[in-house]
Write an enzyme that holds these catalytic residues in place. Structure first.
Site, PDB file in Angstrom:
ATOM      1  N   LYS A  70     -11.192  -3.182  -3.366  1.00 21.54           N
ATOM      2  CA  LYS A  70     -12.180  -2.092  -3.457  1.00 21.54           C
ATOM      3  C   LYS A  70     -11.570  -0.852  -4.067  1.00 21.54           C
ATOM      4  O   LYS A  70     -12.204  -0.128  -4.808  1.00 21.54           O
ATOM      5  CB  LYS A  70     -12.617  -1.637  -2.048  1.00 21.54           C
ATOM      6  CG  LYS A  70     -13.335  -2.611  -1.224  1.00 21.54           C
ATOM      7  CD  LYS A  70     -13.711  -1.900   0.077  1.00 21.54           C
ATOM      8  CE  LYS A  70     -13.785  -2.881   1.203  1.00 21.54           C
ATOM      9  NZ  LYS A  70     -12.501  -3.093   1.875  1.00 21.54           N
TER      10      LYS A  70
ATOM     11  N   LYS B 292      -4.370  -8.861  -6.475  1.00 23.43           N
ATOM     12  CA  LYS B 292      -5.674  -9.228  -5.921  1.00 23.43           C
ATOM     13  C   LYS B 292      -6.744  -8.195  -6.256  1.00 23.43           C
ATOM     14  O   LYS B 292      -6.432  -7.024  -6.480  1.00 23.43           O
ATOM     15  CB  LYS B 292      -5.555  -9.456  -4.410  1.00 23.43           C
ATOM     16  CG  LYS B 292      -5.802  -8.263  -3.548  1.00 23.43           C
ATOM     17  CD  LYS B 292      -5.862  -8.625  -2.084  1.00 23.43           C
ATOM     18  CE  LYS B 292      -6.159  -7.353  -1.302  1.00 23.43           C
ATOM     19  NZ  LYS B 292      -7.466  -7.270  -0.722  1.00 23.43           N
TER      20      LYS B 292
ATOM     21  N   LYS C 198       0.826  -1.218   0.000  1.00 26.21           N
ATOM     22  CA  LYS C 198       0.000   0.000   0.000  1.00 26.21           C
ATOM     23  C   LYS C 198       0.854   1.260   0.000  1.00 26.21           C
ATOM     24  O   LYS C 198       0.483   2.265  -0.593  1.00 26.21           O
ATOM     25  CB  LYS C 198      -0.949   0.004   1.203  1.00 26.21           C
ATOM     26  CG  LYS C 198      -1.984  -1.074   1.048  1.00 26.21           C
ATOM     27  CD  LYS C 198      -3.255  -0.810   1.809  1.00 26.21           C
ATOM     28  CE  LYS C 198      -4.172  -1.961   1.564  1.00 26.21           C
ATOM     29  NZ  LYS C 198      -5.432  -1.863   1.162  1.00 26.21           N
TER      30      LYS C 198
HETATM   31  N1  AQP Z   1      -9.386 -10.298  -3.474  1.00 29.90           N
HETATM   32  C1  AQP Z   1      -9.759 -10.894  -2.356  1.00 29.90           C
HETATM   33  N2  AQP Z   1      -9.924 -12.240  -2.297  1.00 29.90           N
HETATM   34  C2  AQP Z   1     -10.303 -12.861  -1.159  1.00 29.90           C
HETATM   35  N3  AQP Z   1     -10.562 -12.181  -0.014  1.00 29.90           N
HETATM   36  C3  AQP Z   1     -10.420 -10.857  -0.029  1.00 29.90           C
HETATM   37  N4  AQP Z   1     -10.598  -9.908   0.908  1.00 29.90           N
HETATM   38  C4  AQP Z   1     -10.329  -8.700   0.383  1.00 29.90           C
HETATM   39  N5  AQP Z   1      -9.972  -8.811  -0.900  1.00 29.90           N
HETATM   40  C5  AQP Z   1     -10.019 -10.138  -1.192  1.00 29.90           C
HETATM   41  C6  AQP Z   1     -11.022 -10.197   2.278  1.00 29.90           C
HETATM   42  O1  AQP Z   1     -12.118  -9.355   2.588  1.00 29.90           O
HETATM   43  C7  AQP Z   1     -12.085  -9.070   3.991  1.00 29.90           C
HETATM   44  C8  AQP Z   1     -12.251  -7.608   4.208  1.00 29.90           C
HETATM   45  O2  AQP Z   1     -11.138  -6.915   3.679  1.00 29.90           O
HETATM   46  P1  AQP Z   1     -10.868  -5.427   4.124  1.00 29.90           P
HETATM   47  O3  AQP Z   1     -11.960  -4.578   3.662  1.00 29.90           O
HETATM   48  O4  AQP Z   1     -10.643  -5.361   5.569  1.00 29.90           O
HETATM   49  O5  AQP Z   1      -9.501  -5.033   3.501  1.00 29.90           O
HETATM   50  P2  AQP Z   1      -8.694  -5.510   2.262  1.00 29.90           P
HETATM   51  O6  AQP Z   1      -8.283  -6.933   2.449  1.00 29.90           O
HETATM   52  O7  AQP Z   1      -7.582  -4.524   2.087  1.00 29.90           O
HETATM   53  O8  AQP Z   1      -9.779  -5.383   1.116  1.00 29.90           O
HETATM   54  P3  AQP Z   1      -9.744  -4.522  -0.184  1.00 29.90           P
HETATM   55  O9  AQP Z   1     -11.045  -4.738  -0.858  1.00 29.90           O
HETATM   56  O10 AQP Z   1      -8.504  -4.820  -0.951  1.00 29.90           O
HETATM   57  O11 AQP Z   1      -9.741  -3.034   0.349  1.00 29.90           O
HETATM   58  P4  AQP Z   1      -8.758  -1.837  -0.002  1.00 29.90           P
HETATM   59  O12 AQP Z   1      -8.713  -1.737  -1.489  1.00 29.90           O
HETATM   60  O13 AQP Z   1      -9.353  -0.626   0.632  1.00 29.90           O
HETATM   61  O14 AQP Z   1      -7.443  -2.177   0.607  1.00 29.90           O
HETATM   62  C9  AQP Z   1     -10.758  -9.610   4.515  1.00 29.90           C
HETATM   63  O15 AQP Z   1     -10.983 -10.840   5.176  1.00 29.90           O
HETATM   64  C10 AQP Z   1      -9.943  -9.820   3.276  1.00 29.90           C
HETATM   65  O16 AQP Z   1      -8.995 -10.855   3.418  1.00 29.90           O
END
Ligand code: AQP
Length: 338
Positions: free
Chosen positions: A203, A200, A117
């Site tokens: 969001k 991956k 990040k």
């Molecule tokens: N691509 C993914 N595949 C499987 N699991 C995923 N998770 C996120 N992306 C994937 C799981 O969703 C849960 C919530 O995630 P989060 O919102 O706490 O943060 P993150 O993992 O950083 O999700 P994002 O969507 O990638 O958010 P941003 O872009 O803001 O950083 C977790 O259990 C995560 O493992």
């Protein structure tokens, strides 16, 4: 008390840093629903984590409601699970500070999500982004969470939670905090970006075309899968044939997770099929599974006061568990209260 004598309790969360995407649903929320009723379950919209990167205040509240609406629409039942947003339970931040004083800088330096990040801009990102994993440890350990269902990207943070619990217990000669287990299983542990099969799905990824949002309509879902990057080969006869084909593997994993099958079963059904057959079948399946959720999300979002009420009730129940654990932690650390 030993590691095994803690009551099994699930804790997990999603941060409102954008709209829910398919990876959040398949890698986390869908599995949370499956765990309901089998153990005590606590699910959280982790808004304090969202602000580790800039969030527009006007949008954050609504984004928090939207994530809660997504969880409810997917099947999180507030009579079976505690559902709340993190900032309504101040004890998260309080225990987070104590864990900042337990965790070592060297441990934080090894966190790959921070490196991803922060990129080349590490000097300019917030201190909160760097300390994020110790707040996450507090989220879990504030409830003596024993099981944390997460996607693969969060595995390292749950392992750090165990390191923090171990060091706290060792430093204060106690066995107060459990050693939490990450629960990472099934075909959807790392759903990949539709445009780049080695990154991956997120969001906050740059292009909307690289992810399926839980609010996308049928046409958009079909368009995104149609345009998803693949290779020219048809699907192989066995799963081993996908070893060097990350984009193809990702679409098969998504199909499997949506249809509650193994990737092997999907390959058995579609062996030899070209993308002209598989992609529309995947889009139809995704629409069938996701549209009831997006319709229910939209209905819930028409009544924000009701979402706020559910989160407020959940916060009250969460505080009832968290407060005694925080107070006991203060006692162990030696913090005076009059
Ligand atoms: N691509 C993914 N595949 C499987 N699991 C995923 N998770 C996120 N992306 C994937 C799981 O969703 C849960 C919530 O995630 P989060 O919102 O706490 O943060 P993150 O993992 O950083 O999700 P994002 O969507 O990638 O958010 P941003 O872009 O803001 O950083 C977790 O259990 C995560 O493992």
């Amino acid at each position: 008390m030993t590691e095994n004598s803690f009551t099994p309790r699930v804790f997990s969360g999603v941060k409102p840093s954008g709209g829910l995407q398919l990876g959040n649903y398949l890698g986390a929320i869908k599995r949370w629903v499956d765990m309901q009723g089998k153990m005590e379950t606590i699910y959280c919209v982790v808004d304090l984590h969202a602000i580790t990167v800039w969030q527009d205040p006007a949008e954050l509240k609504n984004g928090t409601r939207e994530i809660a609406a997504g969880m409810l629409a997917a099947g999180i039942d507030p009579t079976q699970s505690i559902l709340f947003n993190q900032s309504q339970v101040a004890a998260h931040a309080e225990l987070g500070w104590i864990f900042n004083c337990v965790a070592r800088v060297g441990w934080m330096n090894r966190m790959t999500q921070f490196k991803d990040k922060a990129g080349t801009n590490a000097e300019q990102v917030s201190l909160g982004l760097y300390a994020y994993p110790s707040l996450m440890a507090a989220d879990i350990l504030l409830y003596h969470g024993t099981h944390v269902p997460v996607g693969d990207d969060q595995k390292q943070h749950v392992e750090l939670t165990r390191d923090i619990a171990t060091k706290f217990n060792h430093d204060f000669k106690t066995d107060f905090f459990p050693l939490t287990e990450p629960v990472i299983e099934g075909p959807a542990m790392r759903i990949m970006n539709l445009r780049e099969g080695t990154k991956k799905m997120s969001k906050s990824g740059e292009s909307d075309m690289e992810r399926i949002n839980m609010t996308d309509d049928a046409d958009l879902i079909a368009k995104k899968f149609k345009k998803a990057k693949t290779d020219p080969e048809p699907l192989p006869e066995t799963i081993d044939g996908l070893a060097e084909r990350p984009e193809a593997r990702n679409l098969v994993d998504i199909y499997a997770a949506l249809d509650d099958k193994t990737p092997e079963a999907v390959i058995a059904e579609y062996a030899g099929a070209g993308w002209g057959k598989f992609k529309p079948a995947l889009a139809d399946l995704a629409v069938a599974k996701l549209s009831p959720i997006s319709t229910e999300m939209a209905r819930l979002m028409n009544d924000p006061a009701e979402i706020d009420r559910i989160l407020g009730d959940g916060a009250e129940k969460a505080r009832a568990i968290a407060e005694p654990i925080l107070q006991k932690t203060y006692d162990i650390v030696g913090l005076l209260r009059s």
